[in-house]
Design an enzyme around this catalytic site. Structure first.
Site, PDB file in Angstrom:
ATOM      1  N   HIS A   2       0.777  -1.142  -0.083  1.00  0.00           N
ATOM      2  CA  HIS A   2       0.100   0.096  -0.015  1.00  0.00           C
ATOM      3  C   HIS A   2       0.831   1.268   0.225  1.00  0.00           C
ATOM      4  CE1 HIS A   2      -3.965  -1.814   0.246  1.00  0.00           C
ATOM      5  NE2 HIS A   2      -3.828  -2.549   1.379  1.00  0.00           N
ATOM      6  N   ARG A   6       6.732  -6.323   2.956  1.00  0.00           N
ATOM      7  CA  ARG A   6       5.467  -6.922   2.397  1.00  0.00           C
ATOM      8  C   ARG A   6       5.306  -6.582   0.976  1.00  0.00           C
ATOM      9  NH1 ARG A   6      -0.371  -5.329   4.747  1.00  0.00           N
ATOM     10  NH2 ARG A   6       0.070  -3.224   3.968  1.00  0.00           N
ATOM     11  N   ASP A  30      15.984 -11.212  -3.348  1.00  0.00           N
ATOM     12  CA  ASP A  30      17.322 -10.796  -4.176  1.00  0.00           C
ATOM     13  C   ASP A  30      17.722  -9.493  -3.575  1.00  0.00           C
ATOM     14  OD1 ASP A  30      17.209 -13.187  -5.521  1.00  0.00           O
ATOM     15  OD2 ASP A  30      16.674 -12.314  -7.497  1.00  0.00           O
ATOM     16  N   GLU A  69      -6.344 -12.450   6.819  1.00  0.00           N
ATOM     17  CA  GLU A  69      -7.062 -10.824   6.687  1.00  0.00           C
ATOM     18  C   GLU A  69      -8.279 -11.175   5.980  1.00  0.00           C
ATOM     19  OE1 GLU A  69      -4.657  -7.868   5.315  1.00  0.00           O
ATOM     20  OE2 GLU A  69      -3.524  -9.029   3.887  1.00  0.00           O
ATOM     21  N   ASP A  83      -8.538  -5.264   6.445  1.00  0.00           N
ATOM     22  CA  ASP A  83      -8.883  -6.049   5.269  1.00  0.00           C
ATOM     23  C   ASP A  83      -9.758  -7.092   6.123  1.00  0.00           C
ATOM     24  OD1 ASP A  83      -8.080  -5.380   2.907  1.00  0.00           O
ATOM     25  OD2 ASP A  83      -6.079  -5.512   3.682  1.00  0.00           O
TER      26      ASP A  83
END
Ligand code: 3PY
Ligand code: MG
Length: 255
Positions: A44, A69, A83, A148, A174
């Site tokens: 987000h 996240r 990576d 969620e 959520d």
């Protein structure tokens, strides 16, 4: 420094600060503030791989665990996050044990999983300097899945039982939306769902995490036995501090 997985496994509540400003300078400020972990949000917040890599570089010298996240649990995105040097991922919207197993595989090189291989060019391997990187990466990599949704809630016990899932993190915003209470994570039905999830996660002997709604909520979650708790956000601290200073000092009659 211990692995994130080990740190949250000891069950002493570990406090985290959410990073949504997508900025290495502010990340460094937060890295030195004493939190156990920082969450860098690619779901987000306006982050790219380059802004995430810059934030990792900014916090590298501090004794804090960076967790990322990704926007979605897509193996192609997970390998990019790994990576650039995140060792712990928090994957949103995990609804089933099958999905959790796919995520575990996506975070590990063959034969343990399906993660695509880069080593000499990746920051995670010290640009090839870490000779044991390929053989040991699966031991260091941590996976937290987010519960969620109604479906995730129904499957929480099976998800918690998946080998390689190191912790389960509840997203109240959520979850509230999925349960028909958009914008109202304090609704009693949402709170009961959170209590149910905590019980199932604890019964599976996995650490439970949660995004606290404010400091009082964070204190309650610590008492309840959550092992890792996000207790605030960089955006919230800046917005709140800016508002408070202005309202304290604004001249009478001023805007
Ligand atoms: C949620 O509350 O939905 C989260 O993902 C944590 O911010
Ligand atoms: Mg969420």
């Amino acid at each position: 420094m211990s692995l994130f997985r080990e740190m949250i496994g000891d069950r002493a509540p570990r406090l985290g600060l959410w990073q949504a400003l997508a900025n290495p300078y502010t990340a460094e400020i937060c890295a030195g503030a004493g939190y156990d972990w920082l969450l860098f949000d690619g779901e987000h917040a306006p982050n790219t791989l380059q802004t995430l890599a810059a934030q990792l570089q900014a916090v590298a010298a501090y004794p804090v665990h960076p967790v990322a996240r990704p926007p979605i649990g897509d193996p192609a995105i997970l390998k990019q996050y790994l990576d650039i040097g995140f060792w712990t991922l928090l994957v949103p919207m995990v609804d089933s044990a099958a999905q959790a197993r796919q995520l575990v595989a996506a975070t590990r090189f063959p034969p343990h999983g399906i993660r695509g291989v880069a080593s000499a060019t990746s920051r995670a391997s010290g640009f090839g300097r870490d000779r044991d990187y390929l053989s040991q990466a699966h031991e260091r990599t941590g996976l937290i899945v987010q519960i969620e949704s109604r479906r995730g809630l129904e499957a929480v016990a099976e998800i918690a039982a998946v080998d390689g899932v190191d912790g389960l993190f509840i997203g109240p915003a959520d979850l509230a939306a999925s349960l028909g209470h958009l914008g109202d994570p304090r609704h009693p039905a949402v709170q009961a769902a959170i209590d149910h999830a905590l019980g199932a996660i604890t019964a599976a002997h996995k650490p439970a995490g949660i995004f606290a709604l404010d400091s009082e909520d964070a204190e309650r979650r610590m008492e309840q036995g959550f092992a890792f708790i996000s207790v605030g956000t960089d955006v919230g601290l800046l917005a709140q501090g800016a508002r408070q200073l202005h309202s304290r000092l604004r001249p009478p009659g001023g805007g």
